[in-house]
Design a protein around this motif. Structure first.
Motif, PDB file in Angstrom:
ATOM      1  N   PHE A 429       9.759  37.826  24.848  1.00  0.00           N
ATOM      2  CA  PHE A 429       9.891  38.229  26.245  1.00  0.00           C
ATOM      3  C   PHE A 429      10.568  37.104  27.004  1.00  0.00           C
ATOM      4  N   GLU A 430      11.523  37.463  27.867  1.00  0.00           N
ATOM      5  CA  GLU A 430      12.275  36.473  28.620  1.00  0.00           C
ATOM      6  C   GLU A 430      12.300  36.854  30.104  1.00  0.00           C
ATOM      7  N   PHE A 431      12.109  35.848  30.954  1.00  0.00           N
ATOM      8  CA  PHE A 431      12.155  36.052  32.398  1.00  0.00           C
ATOM      9  C   PHE A 431      13.092  35.021  33.022  1.00  0.00           C
ATOM     10  N   GLY A 432      14.020  35.474  33.858  1.00  0.00           N
ATOM     11  CA  GLY A 432      14.952  34.573  34.524  1.00  0.00           C
ATOM     12  C   GLY A 432      14.967  34.805  36.018  1.00  0.00           C
ATOM     13  N   CYS A 433      15.255  33.754  36.775  1.00  0.00           N
ATOM     14  CA  CYS A 433      15.316  33.881  38.228  1.00  0.00           C
ATOM     15  C   CYS A 433      16.366  32.922  38.787  1.00  0.00           C
ATOM     16  N   ALA A 434      16.901  33.261  39.953  1.00  0.00           N
ATOM     17  CA  ALA A 434      17.868  32.410  40.639  1.00  0.00           C
ATOM     18  C   ALA A 434      17.144  31.254  41.311  1.00  0.00           C
ATOM     19  N   LEU A 435      17.713  30.057  41.223  1.00  0.00           N
ATOM     20  CA  LEU A 435      17.144  28.905  41.906  1.00  0.00           C
ATOM     21  C   LEU A 435      17.445  29.006  43.402  1.00  0.00           C
ATOM     22  N   PRO A 436      16.487  28.644  44.249  1.00  0.00           N
ATOM     23  CA  PRO A 436      16.676  28.786  45.706  1.00  0.00           C
ATOM     24  C   PRO A 436      17.868  27.983  46.206  1.00  0.00           C
ATOM     25  N   LYS A 437      18.681  28.625  47.036  1.00  0.00           N
ATOM     26  CA  LYS A 437      19.831  27.953  47.611  1.00  0.00           C
ATOM     27  C   LYS A 437      20.343  28.778  48.791  1.00  0.00           C
ATOM     28  N   THR A 438      20.657  28.119  49.894  1.00  0.00           N
ATOM     29  CA  THR A 438      21.201  28.783  51.070  1.00  0.00           C
ATOM     30  C   THR A 438      22.673  28.412  51.211  1.00  0.00           C
ATOM     31  N   THR A 439      23.522  29.412  51.313  1.00  0.00           N
ATOM     32  CA  THR A 439      24.964  29.186  51.403  1.00  0.00           C
ATOM     33  C   THR A 439      25.521  29.874  52.647  1.00  0.00           C
ATOM     34  N   ASP A 440      26.836  29.749  52.832  1.00  0.00           N
ATOM     35  CA  ASP A 440      27.492  30.291  54.022  1.00  0.00           C
ATOM     36  C   ASP A 440      28.003  31.704  53.778  1.00  0.00           C
ATOM     37  N   TYR A 441      28.028  32.501  54.848  1.00  0.00           N
ATOM     38  CA  TYR A 441      28.812  33.732  54.821  1.00  0.00           C
ATOM     39  C   TYR A 441      30.016  33.510  55.712  1.00  0.00           C
ATOM     40  N   ASN A 442      31.165  33.992  55.275  1.00  0.00           N
ATOM     41  CA  ASN A 442      32.413  33.809  56.011  1.00  0.00           C
ATOM     42  C   ASN A 442      32.991  35.115  56.513  1.00  0.00           C
ATOM     43  N   VAL A 443      32.372  36.224  56.148  1.00  0.00           N
ATOM     44  CA  VAL A 443      32.689  37.526  56.717  1.00  0.00           C
ATOM     45  C   VAL A 443      31.420  38.072  57.340  1.00  0.00           C
ATOM     46  N   ASP A 444      31.468  38.376  58.618  1.00  0.00           N
ATOM     47  CA  ASP A 444      30.291  38.847  59.348  1.00  0.00           C
ATOM     48  C   ASP A 444      30.634  40.173  60.010  1.00  0.00           C
ATOM     49  N   PHE A 445      30.005  41.229  59.541  1.00  0.00           N
ATOM     50  CA  PHE A 445      30.260  42.555  60.085  1.00  0.00           C
ATOM     51  C   PHE A 445      29.630  42.765  61.465  1.00  0.00           C
ATOM     52  N   THR A 446      28.900  41.788  61.984  1.00  0.00           N
ATOM     53  CA  THR A 446      28.203  41.973  63.262  1.00  0.00           C
ATOM     54  C   THR A 446      28.831  41.191  64.415  1.00  0.00           C
ATOM     55  N   THR A 447      29.855  40.376  64.165  1.00  0.00           N
ATOM     56  CA  THR A 447      30.501  39.615  65.247  1.00  0.00           C
ATOM     57  C   THR A 447      32.023  39.747  65.186  1.00  0.00           C
ATOM     58  N   PRO A 448      32.561  40.966  65.122  1.00  0.00           N
ATOM     59  CA  PRO A 448      34.013  41.111  65.010  1.00  0.00           C
ATOM     60  C   PRO A 448      34.704  40.840  66.344  1.00  0.00           C
ATOM     61  N   ASN A 449      35.808  40.119  66.284  1.00  0.00           N
ATOM     62  CA  ASN A 449      36.637  39.896  67.458  1.00  0.00           C
ATOM     63  C   ASN A 449      38.063  39.633  66.977  1.00  0.00           C
ATOM     64  N   GLU A 450      38.985  40.459  67.400  1.00  0.00           N
ATOM     65  CA  GLU A 450      40.341  40.387  66.856  1.00  0.00           C
ATOM     66  C   GLU A 450      41.003  39.041  67.128  1.00  0.00           C
ATOM     67  N   SER A 451      40.967  38.557  68.363  1.00  0.00           N
ATOM     68  CA  SER A 451      41.668  37.325  68.699  1.00  0.00           C
ATOM     69  C   SER A 451      40.966  36.090  68.154  1.00  0.00           C
ATOM     70  N   ARG A 452      39.627  36.146  68.028  1.00  0.00           N
ATOM     71  CA  ARG A 452      38.887  34.962  67.597  1.00  0.00           C
ATOM     72  C   ARG A 452      38.803  34.840  66.080  1.00  0.00           C
ATOM     73  N   ASN A 453      38.591  35.945  65.381  1.00  0.00           N
ATOM     74  CA  ASN A 453      38.365  35.857  63.935  1.00  0.00           C
ATOM     75  C   ASN A 453      39.037  36.984  63.146  1.00  0.00           C
ATOM     76  N   GLY A 454      39.988  37.674  63.761  1.00  0.00           N
ATOM     77  CA  GLY A 454      40.698  38.710  63.018  1.00  0.00           C
ATOM     78  C   GLY A 454      39.816  39.842  62.546  1.00  0.00           C
ATOM     79  N   LEU A 455      38.754  40.152  63.318  1.00  0.00           N
ATOM     80  CA  LEU A 455      37.797  41.237  63.057  1.00  0.00           C
ATOM     81  C   LEU A 455      36.820  40.933  61.920  1.00  0.00           C
ATOM     82  N   THR A 456      36.950  39.794  61.277  1.00  0.00           N
ATOM     83  CA  THR A 456      36.093  39.518  60.122  1.00  0.00           C
ATOM     84  C   THR A 456      34.819  38.768  60.488  1.00  0.00           C
TER      85      THR A 456
END
Length: 483
Positions: A429-456
């Motif tokens: 029997f084998e069990f695996g898990c991801a080690l804790p780590k916090t990284t960045d998101y560079n595409v945010d669907f909740t703060t779109p603005n064409e002039s500021r971030n090109g809608l991304t």
């Protein structure tokens, strides 16, 4: 000319967008019950058939002809990425499969007792993942009074698998020293789909037109290559050392189908004109590389009934190379975006080309093997499974497989029971898990603005990945292995 230069800079700024989504690891799979239960710490040799893969020289520890079958009777994986595409924009998937692990055998030459011949067939890096996300809402996305209706979607799917078939030979040069080499033929298959669609819908036809940014990548390919793995084993009754080197792969043949599209529509705040680039290739040449690695293992007897095993494998770096070096020029709009300019904009490579780059990684495994009775043995193990992909996050500029940066830790337990007539059954029997780590998101669907971030959206820190794997393996061995 100034228009072309300015447009190029604007497009490059738009393409410098990244998001996390898929993993790449070397030590996800171990082969054979003992190797799995001992966390892959078997480079210094075991008296079972996994040595055909790990260290061919250690086949000298097997004294009788034998055959084994290993089966991942149950394999279940979960993947959850919190805030992957902005706050509360989560991605998740599950994967269940029954996958054959390995069939292997070792033949002892009666007239040449110092020689061993081995063979195996195994499946490796079998991974299926399907992710999708849809978000809509009212946001101040473009330069108009009030909020607009914003609709965004993301779709990602990958099916990956490798099938290895190998032959191995070993020679016992002295009672304590053996040499070996394995030759593996590898068939690799990958199907990949990645699509972003970001759209702003105006309230009516009198205010403005639809504003849109879209990117689609889709390809499937197969590749056949050869790998040689020389090895050496130094063994004594209470101590063993093993070394194996996986040489660079030799590409034989590969073909694939590729499709890619990139477009913008009415993004007047950052681009003066609309852009569209599209290309497709069928049955085009593919060349996939496997990196060089060096494996070292040490085993020592701690007592009358216990062995300690430690192994490490270092995978060397692989500079960026093109798996698919497309020669096709894409269709595009506007016309003054000539082919050389498109090549420069999209990562200094052809729009349809696809490449990879690997960073150096060292994985470590440790295991304990207890011989509790003449018939029954128990194994415990653990090993790392570090991410090797050089691109920790995704780029629109280049066609690469979307990758994440999480590392894994895997723990295992297994047992072997000897039956009559030399047969042996084993379970792990084998069990695996991801080690804790916090990284960045560079595409945010909740703060779109064409002039500021090109809608991304606006980048921020907050991506948390959790990934779990559960595996049950069963193995049957026919033929007595030891003396």
């Amino acid at each position: 000319m100034k228009t072309k230069t300015g447009l190029t800079i604007l497009i490059l700024n738009l393409l410098c967008l990244q998001v996390i989504g898929q993993d790449n690891h070397y030590w996800t799979d171990q082969f054979g019950i003992k190797a799995t239960a001992l966390g892959g710490a078997v480079i210094a040799g075991q008296d079972d058939h996994s040595m055909v893969y790990y260290n061919a020289a250690a086949m000298s520890l097997i004294q009788n002809p034998s055959l084994s079958f290993s089966l991942n009777a149950y394999q279940y994986r979960t993947y959850n990425q919190k805030n992957a595409l902005g706050p509360n924009q989560n991605l998740e998937s599950t994967d269940y499969a029954t996958v054959p692990n390995m069939m292997a055998g070792v033949y002892v030459l009666k007239k040449h007792p110092k020689w061993r011949l081995g063979y195996n067939v195994l499946s490796k890096n079998v991974f299926n993942n399907k992710l999708d996300l849809y978000n809509s809402g009212k946001y101040d996305a473009i330069d108009l009074p009030g909020d607009e209706t914003f609709v965004s979607s993301y779709a990602h799917e990958i099916h990956n698998g490798e099938y290895w078939a190998g032959l191995a030979v070993s020679y016992e040069a002295s009672p304590h020293l053996a040499f070996g080499v394995s030759h593996m033929g590898v068939y690799k298959s990958t199907k990949y789909y990645n699509a972003y669609s970001i759209t702003v819908l105006p309230p009516d036809t009198s205010s403005s037109e639809v504003t849109r940014f879209a990117s689609t990548m889709s390809f499937n390919f197969w590749d056949i290559k050869a790998i040689f793995k020389p090895s050496v084993l130094l063994h004594y009754p209470k101590f063993r050392v093993g070394l194996a080197v996986t040489l660079p792969s030799i590409n034989i043949l590969g073909k694939g189908n590729f499709y890619r599209e990139f477009s913008t529509l009415n993004m007047d705040d950052i681009l003066p004109i609309d852009i569209a680039v599209i290309s497709r290739g069928r049955k085009e040449k593919v060349k996939h590389k496997s990196t060089t690695s060096i494996s070292l293992g040490v085993s020592a007897q701690l007592g009358a009934k216990c062995w300690l095993h430690v192994s490490a494998e270092t995978f060397l770096a692989q500079k960026y190379y093109l798996i698919h070096d497309s020669k096709k020029e894409p269709e595009h709009y506007p016309e003054f975006l000539n082919d050389s300019l498109i090549t420069y904009i999209f990562g200094n490579q052809n729009f349809l080309s696809y490449g990879e780059e690997y960073k150096p990684v060292t994985n470590i495994g440790i295991g304990l093997d207890f011989q509790l009775s003449p018939q029954f043995s128990l194994q415990l193990g653990s090993h790392t499974d570090f991410n090797y992909n050089k691109y920790s996050v995704y780029e629109f500029a280049k066609q690469v497989i979307q990758s994440s940066q999480y590392d894994r830790l895997v723990s295992s337990i297994g047992g072997n029971y000897a039956l009559k007539n030399g047969k042996r059954i084993a379970l792990a029997f084998e069990f695996g898990c991801a080690l804790p780590k916090t990284t960045d998101y560079n595409v945010d669907f909740t703060t779109p603005n064409e002039s500021r971030n090109g809608l991304t959206g606006d980048p921020a820190n907050g991506v948390k990945t959790s990934a779990y794997s559960f595996k049950v393996m069963f193995e049957l061995t026919l033929g007595k292995l030891g003396k």
